[in-house]
Scaffold this motif. Structure first.
Motif, PDB file in Angstrom:
ATOM      1  N   GLY A   1       0.823  -1.073   0.020  1.00  0.00           N
ATOM      2  CA  GLY A   1       0.018  -0.001   0.248  1.00  0.00           C
ATOM      3  C   GLY A   1       1.141   1.020   0.240  1.00  0.00           C
ATOM      4  N   TYR A   2       2.228   1.139   0.109  1.00  0.00           N
ATOM      5  CA  TYR A   2       2.567   1.988  -0.749  1.00  0.00           C
ATOM      6  C   TYR A   2       3.351   2.500  -1.847  1.00  0.00           C
ATOM      7  N   ILE A   3       2.781   4.380  -2.271  1.00  0.00           N
ATOM      8  CA  ILE A   3       3.959   4.500  -3.120  1.00  0.00           C
ATOM      9  C   ILE A   3       5.498   5.025  -2.709  1.00  0.00           C
ATOM     10  N   VAL A   4       6.403   3.640  -4.116  1.00  0.00           N
ATOM     11  CA  VAL A   4       7.696   3.688  -4.145  1.00  0.00           C
ATOM     12  C   VAL A   4       8.004   4.898  -4.739  1.00  0.00           C
ATOM     13  N   ALA A   5       8.747   6.208  -4.307  1.00  0.00           N
ATOM     14  CA  ALA A   5       9.099   6.728  -5.546  1.00  0.00           C
ATOM     15  C   ALA A   5      10.425   7.746  -5.233  1.00  0.00           C
TER      16      ALA A   5
END
Length: 747
Positions: free
Chosen positions: A551-555
């Protein structure tokens, strides 16, 4: 018809989708634990001199613990055992020699084998060497009565008559035919080092083996380091007994004394040494490169001032020590050292990489330094020069003129009008690496992308056709293919005033653009790294994908100054402002993304990084506390004055003339700005970024009454990987910290 459609839809809903049924969520144990997904690679594989095959070390099926040395023919795909483990059994012990590395004599009749390697700084360079004669099948240990695992960097002379090596900080040589070893230098000690780079030369100039045979085998040129003036940094180990043990390290910190460095040439027959006559204080200048010109009558040196913005390219007479200046490479910021040049036209020209026109290009320079010929014209950087094939008339190199996140193979003509051609076929987006055989007919080729596991195949460079797959990584690719994740997005963010930065974004599983998600930014942000890359990122990439599944956005964002092929001005815009411009670019890039993408939750922005990325994380948490809410800084430099001379002064100048810059670029300066959740992690045995950084930062945070969390890993070095279970424990800790302080999922 309507009922039939309803029944068809119900059937589809009730029948499990094949991929969904097979999908297994990534876990920390599947990445770092005992059940970890195993990647495939191509081990060994040294090309034969004729470029038609390669040799490799393989475990023996007949002798337990032994190694076979085998040869593979590329065209015929045949395998032949060159040296069997049965031939490498030591009579005195009855045990086989497990080959760790090897080298052939010039005539191919003898083999120099390295084994029993033990750690020396970053590599297992200390060990035993054995000489094997293929004709007589005889085996002899090199070094006579030398203690076990005490020799370093042994090498045949070009004529195959002698073997030279380093022992106890002195150079030795002994006849291949047998006989007593002779000591060529006599002053080696704990503080005087002959034939090895000191700590900072090894770390920053990659100088480990610091000696070289002349082409005629009559002389050896070598570096001598007097480390007596360097400050001693003491690391402490507390896990070896009842009492702590200090570990002394000669480590030159910013603005302090460097080793006194000399380059000598020793006559192997007489043992007499002639020192190269270099002007200036030997503690205020560097010799990052030295090699022999083809005729054995001249040495080729790069001689840099302490600021590393002026490199004199010199030729030296090994008999008299006299030097001749060929040309000078200058830059308003800094100059990068070249690797040993390739000599062409029987010593009339040599290769040189320079940013003198604003891009990193390949030049051919005349032996007298007067003519400099550009061979790779255009607005692009030569990322890596792989091979210079004089017979074929081409220089082969890696570049990516149109997309700095990717890498492709190019070649440039060596004569006539400059001509540059892309060799990697179109339609193969990603990052390509090549190990090219002599003659440039065959190559081992590895291609990967952010969402594609590495595949290594053998290719015919003359046609670009694959011959056979060497490593497919099918198990790893199967995991990637079945994940409920969209493709990694690459984008460019306009920061205004002519500045744009590259970014990558992994969206979470089940992504709903109407919801807001937490974002974890992965940062490096300094001149020795790039995080926005369309390339497979190993276990760290798997961990990022696991977080996206949860459930994370990783950028990630690459600010100005990072090692991306975007030209000299991009990379050197941070000169004297390292740690200042990069964090500002990062914060501006994050704000732009938040304004453009409503699905990024501004209340749940996290950041993490290692080494220089740890420093960037501290800057983010201290200087932009209302933007970054949670941070994890691993092995960070907290105060630039605590790092080494070569790296920090290259980008910042000397602290005596840039005190304000050093202060502004050090995260500790802003520690009282912390508001969010901060986890700091460090290995107590880190000989690169000392644990001292962690403690001085803690002191500052305590004085400011700032809550934080810390984890120290006993005796682990900068990579924090030593001892069983370390990586699993480290990434489990970081995962728990994120889940607690940066809750996952869309809202």
């Amino acid at each position: 018809m309507r009922n039939a459609l309803i029944f068809a839809c119900l059937a589809t809903m009730l029948t499990p989708a094949p991929l969904a049924a097979q999908f297994m969520p990534l876990t920390l144990d599947r990445i770092f634990g005992k059940s970890a997904i195993r990647g495939e690679g191509v081990e060994g594989g040294e090309w034969t001199r004729d470029g038609r095959g390669y040799t490799a070390i393989e475990g023996s099926k007949d002798v337990a613990g032994g190694s076979d040395l085998v040869r593979y023919d590329v065209a015929g795909n045949t395998r032949a055992v060159l040296v069997s483990a049965r031939d490498l059994i030591v009579k005195e012990t009855g045990k086989p020699i497990a080959i760790q590395s090897y080298a052939w004599s010039a005539d191919g009749g003898k083999l120099l084998i390295f084994n029993n390697g033990v750690r020396f700084r970053r590599t297992r360079a200390l060990g035993d060497y054995w000489l094997f004669d293929l004709a007589s099948k005889t085996l002899r240990r090199i070094g006579g009565d030398a203690p076990a695992s005490s020799l370093m960097y042994a090498e045949f002379s070009p004529d195959g008559s002698r073997i030279a090596y380093v022992r106890s900080n002195d150079l030795y040589v002994e006849p291949v035919a047998g006989g007593t070893a002779r000591r060529l230098t006599s002053d080696g000690s704990e503080l005087i080092v002959n034939g090895l780079g000191d700590w900072v030369y090894e770390e920053e100039f990659y100088l480990r083996k610091a000696w070289k045979w002349s082409p005629d085998s009559k002389r050896i040129a070598f570096w001598r380091f007097d480390t007596s003036g360097i400050g001693t940094f003491y690391m402490i180990t507390n896990t070896v007994g009842q009492y702590s043990k200090p570990i002394p390290l000669q480590y030159p910190k910013v603005g302090t004394t460097n080793s006194a460095v000399r380059v000598g040439s020793v006559d192997v027959a007489s043992g007499a040494t002639q020192w190269v006559k270099l002007a200036g204080d030997p503690r205020q200048n560097y010799v990052p490169q030295m090699s022999w010109a083809p005729d054995s009558g001249q040495l080729f040196l790069q001689y840099a001032n302490r600021l590393q913005n002026t490199y004199q390219v010199l030729r030296a007479d090994p008999v008299t020590g006299a030097t001749t200046k060929l040309f000078v490479e200058r830059d308003a910021a800094w100059v990068e050292a070249n690797v040993d040049p390739t000599w062409l036209d029987r010593g009339r020209r040599f290769t040189w990489l320079s940013e003198r026109d604003g891009w990193r290009h390949l030049y051919l320079v005349s032996a007298d330094g007067k003519r400099v010929d550009l061979r790779t014209p255009g607005k692009f950087d030569v990322v890596d020069l792989l091979q210079v094939d004089e017979a074929g008339g081409w220089a082969w190199f890696i570049a990516s003129p149109d997309n700095p996140t990717q890498r492709y193979l190019y070649r440039a003509s060596l004569t006539g009008k400059p001509r540059v051609e892309r060799v990697t076929p179109a339609g193969q987006a990603g990052t390509h690496g090549y190990d090219i055989a002599p003659g440039a007919h065959w190559a081992r080729h590895t291609v990967s992308a952010a969402d594609r596991a590495p595949v290594t195949d053998m290719i015919d460079l003359t046609t670009q056709n694959p011959v056979r797959v060497l490593a497919r990584n099918a198990a790893l690719q199967d995991v990637i293919a079945k994940e409920p994740l969209a493709a990694t997005e690459f984008t460019r963010i306009d920061l205004g005033k002519g500045v744009s930065v590259d970014a990558s974004i992994i969206k979470p599983a089940g992504f709903d653009p109407a919801k807001r998600y937490p974002v974890l930014f992965h940062v490096y942000g300094e001149p020795w790294g790039q995080t926005v890359a369309d390339a497979w990122g190993g276990n760290t990439a798997l961990w990022h994908r696991m977080l996206a599944e949860r459930g994370y956005i990783v950028a990630s964002i690459d600010p100005r100054g990072t090692a991306t092929p975007r030209g000299r001005d991009w990379r050197k815009s941070i000169y004297r402002q390292l740690g200042v411009i990069g964090p500002e670019d990062y914060a501006a890039g994050v704000r732009k993304l938040l304004n453009q993408r409503s699905y990024m939750d501004p209340e749940r922005i996290g950041i993490w990084g290692w080494s220089g990325g740890g420093s960037s994380t501290l800057h983010a948490m201290f200087r932009f506390p209302d933007l970054f809410r949670t941070g994890i800084a691993v092995a960070a430099v907290a105060d630039q004055s605590l790092y080494d001379t070569v790296y920090q002064e290259r980008y910042m100048g000397l602290p005596s003339d840039n005190a304000a810059g050093f202060k502004a670029g050090s995260p500790i300066t802003y520690a009282d700005g912390l508001k969010g959740n901060l986890l700091v992690i460090h290995g107590t045995g880190d000989d690169n970024v000392h644990y001292q950084n962690m403690e001085v930062l803690e002191d500052r945070l305590i004085a400011a009454n700032k809550p934080f969390t810390m984890m120290a890993y006993p005796d682990r070095t900068h990579g924090i990987y030593e001892k069983p279970g370390t990586s699993l424990h480290l990434f489990s800790l970081m995962t728990r910290y994120l889940e607690t302080n940066l809750p996952a999922g869309g809202r």
